[in-house]
Design an enzyme around this catalytic site. Structure first.
Site, PDB file in Angstrom:
ATOM      1  N   LYS A   1      -1.294  38.658  24.588  1.00 59.68           N
ATOM      2  CA  LYS A   1      -0.801  37.904  25.367  1.00 59.68           C
ATOM      3  C   LYS A   1      -1.733  37.302  26.939  1.00 59.68           C
ATOM      4  CE  LYS A   1       3.694  36.174  27.896  1.00 59.68           C
ATOM      5  NZ  LYS A   1       4.634  36.944  27.716  1.00 59.68           N
TER       6      LYS A   1
ATOM      7  N   SER B   1       9.069  33.521  26.775  1.00 57.99           N
ATOM      8  CA  SER B   1       7.267  32.879  26.775  1.00 57.99           C
ATOM      9  C   SER B   1       6.108  33.777  26.267  1.00 57.99           C
ATOM     10  CB  SER B   1       7.452  33.716  28.764  1.00 57.99           C
ATOM     11  OG  SER B   1       6.602  34.269  28.540  1.00 57.99           O
TER      12      SER B   1
ATOM     13  N   SER C   1      11.359  37.488  26.728  1.00 54.35           N
ATOM     14  CA  SER C   1      10.067  36.638  26.097  1.00 54.35           C
ATOM     15  C   SER C   1       9.432  37.600  25.048  1.00 54.35           C
ATOM     16  CB  SER C   1       9.094  37.081  27.728  1.00 54.35           C
ATOM     17  OG  SER C   1       9.460  35.060  28.375  1.00 54.35           O
TER      18      SER C   1
END
Lengths: 472, 632
Positions: B178, B276, B300
């Protein structure tokens, strides 16, 4: 607690200027600031009474003054409080900056054990209660040399609290009486130093040096128990001696290792405390005393002329000898304190609660630190008085003048002369000579051996006293 | 093994929850079909030959009772260790590309075995993944593709394999990270203008650990700006598209709009990936890598895992280092793991877990590698069903799957009890206060001075700060900074921050009480429903969405507990639904062991992307047009 304006300080190279102008309120031997070898003009001249503040000048009312201090001492450690960068004065700009110090995103603080030990030592030396659990907080404000936008400090639960510091000042008409007083220590907290901003107004730019950013500070908060510049100066000098004896800080004011903020207010006896002002960034003991006394007078005359005191931050202009309001556009700051989530509570142990099988590298034992504390200045002075039968005030002078105690002890080793005579010679003849010549002890052309030999000759009556003084 | 045979066996999974047919949800269960991929005709996503062993092992381990409901354990791509591919392939240097391409759909563990056996090489694997990343570019899963780095790493890995000096299970395995983890020399943006062009000089500890194991870093994945969101729609690089939007399973089941391939409607109907860590989830779900790092502050990692049909794991707070993870909420953030099966998660966790001298909040205790036993007996387990999680907003399908999952545990002998987490109601509000306060603090460093974006406005330092932050942060980030600073003001601190901290303590105690009462894990939904179309999602603002979507996940972060989302079934729209298991603090291994057993029972199907792969070029053409308008 360092606030933005704190760092409108003198960039390194200009510190020396501070010392050029003479004039000091302190009697001989009182705190005279820098321990820096190259400083000059430290001769102390007894000046007007220090109690001016309490004397009514215009109005009929007497004034009482309240002075509180916040002292920031840079911890003497190899690396910074939360990062591995080296701590070193006057290194090339931005050469001692780790990713954490530059607040690169994702970096985390890791507490430096040495800084914790220095704080515990200082707390013990100042008779504080050491908190076995203390916490870290973030204090927020935007400033160019505070890269994270917050400072990590200990606002809620500091490492040490509720201590006291004894100090002695001279009173009486001829200022020959020593009176011992006590100032209470509110708390000692560990916190990060900020970087330095150098404002280039000409080119309209600010240069930032992060070498100092993240260096460990001990903030020693004193209760407002003081009433004048001299008291404040004496207390700070005593604190300086203690920090140096402990090795907790080099406490060299010229290098910014010891910085003082003073809170000052005046009021009539029996009435509520007055509005206080804060004089920031006092970087010599001499200016500290001057700034406080000036500020007291300013407040009194302001009030007596029907004015009012604003709760504001001021700085001391050493050239003009007065305090001036600092540029503080935003007014009252809200620092939006919150717990530092990346540091677990700091837990200390004593022998009684040391967890079994604990790794000594992972725990800090308060009792062990207490047992290894060095001799503190007050003990040294008592020892001098007891061992050599000298007057207490002489012991103060011996400690207050940098290097003088060591000089005295070296002379004592090599001479058979009476201690009283040696004391007399060292404090009067030798020190007087140095002052006259504007020299520090370390710069003295007379070595301890030479003085010892001279005293031996004198002792054996080979030479007369006046001849000896001439030789010296 | 023929694909036909697979189909038949998969049908058995309909009953996998062991509940009466009437109570069963109308979920569509997986079918495996032949796929055509990059011109290579082969069964999708799996290597022929691995099945027989997979089939046999569970029978041996599960025991007779487990057979009652039919062969539901069939999980071709996951089961048992040491998948032996050699029986069906000729090992050695001449492994043909066809098989490499098939490898992409397999699990990390299987690919690792194939690498060890020399059936594929790291370079081949890497190239295949890179090529798939390019083909699936329209998913917007990656912000940065670190092609050169990955190929170089693959080359080095290949050398090690040749010399018989493999570094371990991850050597040569493509992974994605990420874009809020610092990667040395690789741009790390947090999907924000503020950090566009920021190249960290150091690796996050978790990234370094992956690289030290020889993993290949394929790239940095997309997210909501600074991980603030639950859809991966609010980043400066645009929204992430859920690969399941293009799956055969969904396309066959979605509410019908007449849309021919290449039709303009194609793009209006795509689904969000969740967030996310939506980019990481999409990257793994689209088979472009075998594991990805997410971060999990309020859900997330688990949320996009549920929406993308993956295992999404949030470790106990303090088990995995946060050093180098650009923080959202320091006291709740943990690096998360996204994989296609629980065993893969355990492999990655074994590498990531442990004390880090650079993160003072990591536990000192030494961590053993996480090897998950095959649970055969769940009768000693106690599963808690928190009644407060049964909220009106919960979709019927998810609710039904949840209850079936509970029945499944019960039917296999586990004790399933209803429990109460009485302060759940206050959790999301409390989370909002604590989250925004820390955000306000953490974002203070982004002032344009040291790194990242700096505004051209330079009348004064203050003006530069203000303009930089205005230009650098999106509305969501600025909104959270504003509310956080409000909560931290002297006059509000007591009423908001301190109160929220007290409520947080109550929430922690809720969990403690339940676990102290003998519950081993809690079983809850991960999300309210399956993934929704983007057009639907953006009807609500980020704050409302986050508050809704974090409902089942954020309390776990406040309590620092481990939790994992396991994909359990496809909804009637052919979309993944995940359920969450929550464990005791630092009982991550126990949690994953139970999760592994559960995973084996539910037999979640593999994504079938062949349909979109067949006509991906037309999808791509559409994307070119729409991406322009979307990213305005």
């Amino acid at each position: 607690m360092a606030a933005p304006i704190l760092r409108r300080g003198f960039p390194g190279g200009r510190w020396a200027l501070v010392w050029i102008h003479g004039g000091c309120r302190h009697r001989n031997g009182a705190p005279t600031g820098p321990t820096h070898g190259s400083t000059r003009g430290r001769s102390s001249v007894a000046q007007q009474s220090l109690q001016t503040a309490q004397k009514p000048r215009k109005g009929e009312h007497k004034w009482e003054t309240v002075v509180g201090l916040e002292v920031h001492a840079q911890i003497s450690s190899n690396s910074k409080l939360f990062s591995g960068s080296k701590v070193c004065f006057a290194a090339p700009p931005n050469s001692l900056v780790s990713f954490f110090d530059a607040s690169l995103p994702g970096t985390l603080p890791v507490l430096n054990r040495r800084c914790v030990e220095a704080a515990v030592m200082t707390g013990l030396a100042l008779n504080c209660r050491i908190n076995k659990k203390s916490l870290f907080d973030r204090k927020h404000y935007f400033y160019a040399d505070l890269p994270a936008g917050y400072q990590i400090t200990q606002q809620r639960l500091p490492i040490a609290a509720q201590g006291s510091l004894k100090y002695s000042i001279c009173t009486g008409q001829r200022r020959s009486q020593m009176v011992t007083k006590t100032v209470r220590i509110k708390q000692i907290q560990l916190e990060q130093d900020s970087g330095k901003s150098l404002h280039d107004d000409l080119r309209c730019q600010t240069l930032v040096d992060l070498n100092r950013a993240g260096v460990g500070l001990l903030e020693v908060v004193l209760e407002p128990d003081l009433c004048c510049g001299e008291e404040a100066a004496t207390v700070v000098r005593e604190l300086q001696l203690i920090l140096q004896a402990l090795g907790a800080s080099q406490a060299n004011m010229a290098e910014g290792q010891l910085r003082v903020d003073a809170n000052i207010s005046v009021h009539h006896p029996g009435e509520p405390l007055g509005v206080r002002t804060e004089v920031k960034n006092l970087n010599s003991i001499r200016f500290l005393a001057k700034a406080i006394d000036y500020e007291i007078q300013r407040q009194i005359s302001e009030l007596e002329n029907g004015g009012e005191i604003l709760n504001e931050t001021r700085s001391f202009d050493h050239k003009l000898g007065c305090t001036v309001p600092m540029r503080d556009k935003e007014g009252e700051q809200d620092y939006r304190f919150m717990p530092e989530p990346n540091l677990p509570p700091l837990v200390l142990y004593d022998t009684s609660c040391l967890p079994a099988g604990a790794d000594p590298q992972q725990v800090i034992n308060i009792d062990r630190i207490r047992d290894s504390l060095p001799e503190l200045p007050s003990v040294t002075r008592d020892r001098l008085v007891g061992e050599y039968g000298m007057l207490p005030e002489h012991s103060f002078v011996l400690l207050n003048e940098v290097g003088l105690l060591e000089f005295f002890q070296n002379v004592m080793k090599e001479t058979r002369a009476e201690p009283k005579k040696v004391t007399n010679w060292v404090l009067n003849t030798f020190l007087g000579y140095l002052k006259q010549q504007n020299l520090a002890v370390s710069e003295s052309p007379v070595t301890p051996s030479a003085l010892a030999e001279l005293l031996n000759l004198l002792d054996r009556k080979v030479i007369s006293s006046s001849a000896a003084k001439q030789r010296a | 093994m023929t694909s036909r045979g697979l189909d038949q066996q998969s049908q058995g999974q309909v009953r996998s929850f062991g509940v009466p047919v009437s109570a069963r949800p109308t979920v569509s269960l997986p079918v495996s079909a032949p796929c055509r991929w990059g011109g290579c005709a082969a069964p999708a996503n799996r290597v022929p030959g691995s099945l027989p062993r997979s089939e046999i092992r569970p029978i041996e381990t599960l025991g007779v009772e487990a057979l009652a409901d039919g062969p539901r354990w069939l999980r071709p791509c996951n089961a048992g260790a040491d998948v032996d591919l050699s029986a069906h392939q000729s090992p050695g240097p001449g492994v043909d590309r066809l098989n490499t391409s098939i490898m992409l759909g397999r699990t990390l563990r299987e690919v690792s075995a194939a690498l060890k056996h020399g059936q594929i090489t790291p370079t081949e694997l890497c190239q295949k993944c890179l090529s798939l990343i390019k083909k699936t570019k329209f998913l917007n899963a990656y912000i940065t593709v670190s092609e050169e780095v990955a190929l170089k790493q693959a080359e080095e890995s290949e050398k090690r394999y040749k010399q018989g000096q493999s570094l371990g299970d991850l050597d040569g395995i493509p992974v994605a990270v990420k874009d809020n983890f610092s990667t040395s020399g690789i741009e790390t943006t947090c999907a924000s203008n503020m950090l566009k062009g920021y190249i960290p000089p150091y690796n996050a500890t978790v990234v370094q650990k992956l690289l030290d194991q020889g993993a290949l870093l394929m790239g940095k994945t997309n997210l909501d700006e600074f991980a603030m969101g639950s859809g991966s729609t609010d980043g400066v690089f645009g929204a992430v598209k859920n690969p399941w939007s293009y799956s055969k399973q969904h396309r066959e089941k979605r509410p019908l709009k007449p849309c021919g391939d290449g039709d303009g409607d194609e793009d209006s109907s795509w689904l969000i990936a969740g967030g996310s860590s939506g980019g990481s989830a999409a990257a793994v779900a689209a088979l472009t890598c075998f594991a990805a790092l997410g971060s999990d502050t309020g859900g997330s990692t688990r949320n996009p895992a549920a929406h993308c049909g993956l295992v999404g794991f949030k470790p106990s707070y303090g088990l995995v280092s946060r050093h180098g993870l650009i923080p959202l909420v320091n006291s709740m953030d943990v690096p998360g793991i996204l994989t296609r099966c629980v065993d893969d998660t355990a492999i990655v966790l074994g590498i990531l877990a442990g004390h880090d001298p650079k993160d003072s909040t990591t536990v000192q205790d030494p961590v053993k590698p996480f090897v998950l036993p095959n649970l055969t007996d769940v009768s000693k387990l106690c599963i808690g069903i928190p009644k407060e999680y049964l909220v009106p907003e919960l979709s019927g399908e998810v609710r039904s799957l949840w209850s079936q999952a509970a029945d499944l545990f019960e039917s296999q002998g586990a004790k399933v009890i209803e429990v109460s987490l009485p302060h759940t109601l206050y959790s999301i509000v409390c989370y909002h206060v604590l989250c925004t306060s820390e955000v306000a603090s953490n974002m203070a460093r982004f002032d344009g001075l040291q790194y990242g974006h700096r505004s051209a406005i330079s009348v004064s330092t203050e003006a530069m700060y203000a303009a930089t932050r205005r230009e650098g942060f999106n509305d969501v980030v600025r909104g959270r900074i504003l509310s956080g600073n409000f909560f931290l003001l002297k006059e509000n601190y007591e009423n908001y921050f301190i109160k929220a901290q007290k409520v947080r303590r109550l929430i922690v105690n809720d969990f403690l009480n339940v676990f102290n009462s003998g519950v081993d894990v809690l079983l809850t939904p991960t999300t309210l429903s399956e993934a929704v179309p983007y057009a639907e999602f953006i009807k609500e603002d980020n704050r409302t969405r986050s508050a809704q979507d974090d409902i089942f996940t954020q309390a776990v972060n406040m309590a620092g507990l481990p939790a994992v989302s396991i994909p359990v079934a496809l909804s009637k729209q052919g979309l993944p639904v995940g359920l969450q298991l929550i464990g005791r603090a630092f009982c991550d291994q126990q949690l994953l062991t139970i999760a592994k057993w559960f995973e084996k029972q539910v037999q979640f199907p593999i994504i079938q992307l062949q349909e979109f792969m067949d006509d991906y070029s037309s999808v791509l053409d559409n994307q070119k047009l729409t991406s322009v308008s979307l990213q305005q």
